[in-house]
Design an enzyme around this catalytic site. Structure first.
Site, PDB file in Angstrom:
ATOM      1  N   ASN A 209     -15.230   3.914   4.009  1.00  0.00           N
ATOM      2  CA  ASN A 209     -15.810   5.038   3.251  1.00  0.00           C
ATOM      3  C   ASN A 209     -17.227   4.641   2.833  1.00  0.00           C
ATOM      4  O   ASN A 209     -17.612   3.482   2.975  1.00  0.00           O
ATOM      5  CB  ASN A 209     -14.918   5.359   2.041  1.00  0.00           C
ATOM      6  N   ASP A 278      -6.610   3.699   1.174  1.00  0.00           N
ATOM      7  CA  ASP A 278      -5.169   3.879   0.936  1.00  0.00           C
ATOM      8  C   ASP A 278      -4.345   3.495   2.157  1.00  0.00           C
ATOM      9  O   ASP A 278      -3.153   3.243   2.046  1.00  0.00           O
ATOM     10  CB  ASP A 278      -4.879   5.337   0.556  1.00  0.00           C
ATOM     11  N   LYS A 288     -11.544  -5.244  22.014  1.00  0.00           N
ATOM     12  CA  LYS A 288     -12.153  -3.930  21.793  1.00  0.00           C
ATOM     13  C   LYS A 288     -11.392  -2.866  22.602  1.00  0.00           C
ATOM     14  O   LYS A 288     -11.169  -3.059  23.812  1.00  0.00           O
ATOM     15  CB  LYS A 288     -13.613  -3.986  22.238  1.00  0.00           C
ATOM     16  N   PRO A 304      -1.182  -1.425  -0.250  1.00  0.00           N
ATOM     17  CA  PRO A 304      -0.653  -1.468  -1.617  1.00  0.00           C
ATOM     18  C   PRO A 304      -1.641  -0.831  -2.580  1.00  0.00           C
ATOM     19  O   PRO A 304      -2.857  -0.914  -2.366  1.00  0.00           O
ATOM     20  CB  PRO A 304      -0.503  -2.970  -1.896  1.00  0.00           C
ATOM     21  N   ASP A 305      -1.153  -0.163  -3.616  1.00  0.00           N
ATOM     22  CA  ASP A 305      -2.034   0.360  -4.667  1.00  0.00           C
ATOM     23  C   ASP A 305      -2.246  -0.775  -5.677  1.00  0.00           C
ATOM     24  O   ASP A 305      -1.367  -1.087  -6.483  1.00  0.00           O
ATOM     25  CB  ASP A 305      -1.389   1.591  -5.327  1.00  0.00           C
ATOM     26  N   ILE A 306      -3.412  -1.391  -5.588  1.00  0.00           N
ATOM     27  CA  ILE A 306      -3.683  -2.601  -6.395  1.00  0.00           C
ATOM     28  C   ILE A 306      -3.602  -2.268  -7.883  1.00  0.00           C
ATOM     29  O   ILE A 306      -2.971  -2.971  -8.678  1.00  0.00           O
ATOM     30  CB  ILE A 306      -5.089  -3.167  -6.058  1.00  0.00           C
ATOM     31  N   PHE A 325     -10.882   4.170 -11.837  1.00  0.00           N
ATOM     32  CA  PHE A 325     -11.739   5.302 -11.482  1.00  0.00           C
ATOM     33  C   PHE A 325     -10.869   6.307 -10.735  1.00  0.00           C
ATOM     34  O   PHE A 325      -9.854   5.930 -10.134  1.00  0.00           O
ATOM     35  CB  PHE A 325     -12.882   4.853 -10.564  1.00  0.00           C
ATOM     36  N   LYS A 339      -3.359  10.042 -12.475  1.00  0.00           N
ATOM     37  CA  LYS A 339      -3.581   8.639 -12.054  1.00  0.00           C
ATOM     38  C   LYS A 339      -3.569   7.715 -13.282  1.00  0.00           C
ATOM     39  O   LYS A 339      -3.034   6.606 -13.225  1.00  0.00           O
ATOM     40  CB  LYS A 339      -4.922   8.506 -11.317  1.00  0.00           C
ATOM     41  N   LYS A 343      -0.706   4.877 -13.274  1.00  0.00           N
ATOM     42  CA  LYS A 343      -1.134   3.474 -13.089  1.00  0.00           C
ATOM     43  C   LYS A 343      -1.180   2.712 -14.418  1.00  0.00           C
ATOM     44  O   LYS A 343      -1.660   1.582 -14.461  1.00  0.00           O
ATOM     45  CB  LYS A 343      -2.502   3.452 -12.385  1.00  0.00           C
TER      46      LYS A 343
HETATM   47  O1  PMT Z   1     -19.984   2.351  -4.678  1.00  0.00           O
HETATM   48  P1  PMT Z   1     -20.824   3.575  -4.998  1.00  0.00           P
HETATM   49  O2  PMT Z   1     -21.587   4.084  -3.784  1.00  0.00           O
HETATM   50  O3  PMT Z   1     -21.709   3.355  -6.203  1.00  0.00           O
HETATM   51  O4  PMT Z   1     -19.803   4.766  -5.355  1.00  0.00           O
HETATM   52  C1  PMT Z   1     -19.074   4.735  -6.533  1.00  0.00           C
HETATM   53  C2  PMT Z   1     -17.632   5.247  -6.316  1.00  0.00           C
HETATM   54  C3  PMT Z   1     -17.675   6.713  -5.927  1.00  0.00           C
HETATM   55  C4  PMT Z   1     -16.922   4.433  -5.238  1.00  0.00           C
HETATM   56  C5  PMT Z   1     -16.893   5.026  -7.699  1.00  0.00           C
HETATM   57  O5  PMT Z   1     -17.564   5.716  -8.696  1.00  0.00           O
HETATM   58  C6  PMT Z   1     -15.452   5.508  -7.645  1.00  0.00           C
HETATM   59  O6  PMT Z   1     -15.141   6.643  -7.870  1.00  0.00           O
HETATM   60  N1  PMT Z   1     -14.529   4.547  -7.350  1.00  0.00           N
HETATM   61  C7  PMT Z   1     -13.087   4.807  -7.135  1.00  0.00           C
HETATM   62  C8  PMT Z   1     -12.841   5.287  -5.722  1.00  0.00           C
HETATM   63  C9  PMT Z   1     -11.375   5.481  -5.436  1.00  0.00           C
HETATM   64  O7  PMT Z   1     -10.848   4.803  -4.603  1.00  0.00           O
HETATM   65  O8  PMT Z   1     -10.750   6.393  -6.178  1.00  0.00           O
HETATM   66  P2  PMT Z   1      -9.196   6.808  -5.986  1.00  0.00           P
HETATM   67  O9  PMT Z   1      -9.063   8.018  -6.799  1.00  0.00           O
HETATM   68  O10 PMT Z   1      -8.834   6.876  -4.527  1.00  0.00           O
HETATM   69  O11 PMT Z   1      -8.386   5.604  -6.621  1.00  0.00           O
HETATM   70  C10 PMT Z   1      -7.976   5.580  -7.988  1.00  0.00           C
HETATM   71  C11 PMT Z   1      -8.070   4.159  -8.531  1.00  0.00           C
HETATM   72  O12 PMT Z   1      -7.099   3.331  -7.869  1.00  0.00           O
HETATM   73  C12 PMT Z   1      -9.394   3.496  -8.331  1.00  0.00           C
HETATM   74  O13 PMT Z   1      -9.687   2.750  -9.492  1.00  0.00           O
HETATM   75  C13 PMT Z   1      -9.190   2.583  -7.127  1.00  0.00           C
HETATM   76  O14 PMT Z   1     -10.008   1.413  -7.211  1.00  0.00           O
HETATM   77  C14 PMT Z   1      -7.712   2.217  -7.273  1.00  0.00           C
HETATM   78  N2  PMT Z   1      -7.010   1.986  -5.995  1.00  0.00           N
HETATM   79  C15 PMT Z   1      -6.991   2.957  -5.024  1.00  0.00           C
HETATM   80  C16 PMT Z   1      -6.287   2.735  -3.864  1.00  0.00           C
HETATM   81  C17 PMT Z   1      -5.603   1.509  -3.682  1.00  0.00           C
HETATM   82  N3  PMT Z   1      -4.935   1.256  -2.561  1.00  0.00           N
HETATM   83  N4  PMT Z   1      -5.661   0.572  -4.632  1.00  0.00           N
HETATM   84  C18 PMT Z   1      -6.330   0.787  -5.795  1.00  0.00           C
HETATM   85  O15 PMT Z   1      -6.378  -0.088  -6.665  1.00  0.00           O
END
Ligand code: PMT
Length: 400
Positions: A209, A278, A288, A304-306, A325, A339, A343
């Protein structure tokens, strides 16, 4: 932000790097500080007071016996007004005078009279820098409590290779900001995750991403400025790690998971700003993938969702604050709130990706902070560094 409203006394002494003081004045004023330039006579051989006067918007002090300026004992007022004295470039001669307490011109007199912290940025020929006298003088300045930004290595104006170049100006600004920031997170261990993850399906291709790491790096930077011990766990990005942080580079979500879950039990605060994938390809091809003319199907499996895992295994023995976030393109508040609960977070930073100037890649962000009491505060569109400051203000309130 750390420099906003602060009064910087910029002492410029006579070395070739004096020309860089013009840019330094511009950077300090851009950061919201007022700059009072004080120049030695030798510095005026390299750059004119007029240049620095125009850039700082303040009269430049050069002459201790200026009848007009000194009618009000101007040098003592300059010494009193400073929040921080920055000496850039600081020559071997200025460093020696400062160590010996000599006050024979405007700059050295003001430095003896000020109670503001002093940041010394040496710049000189390598042999002069390495000379025992200079090294002893710098050691003496450290015992006075002065801060020193070591010069960097490279080709010097005298064509010699070695240490002696004035440190990079953003680094000088960062150290100045750190000196002026109260150490409100001293003794805290914090972990910040940042950037994207790469999920490979063959040796040269991956799913990812557009996260640039800017948001997470700003969070790490502000924490380090407030004197926390910062572990920055970063996916692949092209920006440098903030000064004073420990950088752990990872590539995939699984690597990020393994590292974070290992470090987590010792942490007082964890902020997950990383855009963790995810899903990952179920299979990693050893070579390749060849273009065969037909469609290619890739099966994805869950990562895994950390954060959810951290929320389930919070240490019992200590207060650990967990911040997540939520990057959303619809139903921001509802999705972020679910969330937050799922979490087990202390609060969540809901990031509206549809807003311009917000989310991936840009220098600004527009977020809403939602906590477990249901309080929901929308912030205006701010620089990511300012968003980081608001996040840490909120975390510090939780510690209180
Ligand atoms: O890096 P930049 O270009 O400055 O952009 C900033 C940002 C947009 C990346 C940042 O502001 C942001 O929104 N980060 C969270 C992105 C995200 O993965 O959001 P989510 O809604 O999918 O996940 C929710 C939370 O679970 C997040 O804190 C994420 O880190 C965490 N997560 C998600 C998936 C996963 N498998 N494990 C996790 O721990």
């Amino acid at each position: 932000m750390a420099l906003k409203g602060k009064s910087i006394l910029l002492g410029v002494s006579g070395g070739i790097a004096a020309y860089k003081s013009a840019e330094l004045v511009r950077l300090f004023t851009k950061a919201g500080a007022t700059v009072q330039v004080v120049m030695t006579a030798n510095a005026r051989q390299f750059i004119t007071p007029l240049t620095l006067q125009v850039l700082s918007g303040q009269p430049v002090c050069t002459n201790l016996f200026d009848l007009e300026f000194e009618s009000q004992i101007g040098h003592i007022q300059v010494a009193r007004a400073a929040h921080l004295a920055v000496l850039a470039p600081a020559t071997a001669n200025l460093i020696a005078k400062l160590a010996a307490g000599i006050a024979d011109d405007y700059l050295t007199t003001v430095l003896l009279a000020t109670t503001a912290p002093v940041l010394v940025c040496p710049a000189m020929n390598t042999k002069m820098y390495e000379n025992l006298a200079t090294q002893k003088n710098l050691e003496t300045l450290r015992t006075y409590g002065h801060h020193i930004v070591e010069p960097s290595e490279g080709t010097l104006a005298c064509k010699e290779e070695g240490t002696g170049r004035l440190a990079e100006l953003p680094e000088i600004l960062e150290v100045a900001g750190r000196i002026l920031t109260p150490a409100t997170l001293k003794g805290k261990q914090v972990l910040v995750s940042s950037g994207p993850t790469w999920e490979r399906f063959d040796p040269v291709r991956f799913i990812s991403n557009p996260s640039s790491g800017k948001m997470g790096y700003a969070i790490a930077q502000v924490a380090a400025r407030r004197s926390a011990k910062v572990h920055l766990v970063s996916g692949p990005v092209s920006i440098p790690a903030p000064r004073g942080t420990t950088l752990h580079r990872v590539t995939s979500a699984m690597e990020m998971h393994d590292l974070i879950t290992r470090l987590a039990p010792q942490m007082d605060v964890i902020v997950m700003a990383a855009a963790v994938s995810d899903y990952r390809p179920a299979q990693m091809l050893p070579q390749k993938a060849k273009k065969v003319g037909s469609d290619l199907t890739i099966t994805l499996q869950n990562n895994p969702d950390i954060l959810a895992q951290l929320g389930r295994s919070k240490p019992q023995a200590k207060q650990q604050i967990l911040v997540g976030f939520a990057a959303e393109t619809e139903n921001l508040i509802e999705n972020a709130t679910s969330k937050l609960k799922a979490k087990n977070l202390d609060f969540i930073v809901a990031n509206n990706l549809t807003q311009s100037g917000s989310g991936f890649g840009c220098d600004t962000n527009q977020v809403r902070i939602i906590d477990r009491s249901g309080d929901s505060t929308e912030l205006p569109c701010l620089l990511k560094e300012e968003v980081a400051e608001r996040i840490w203000d909120r975390i510090e309130r939780l510690f209180q």
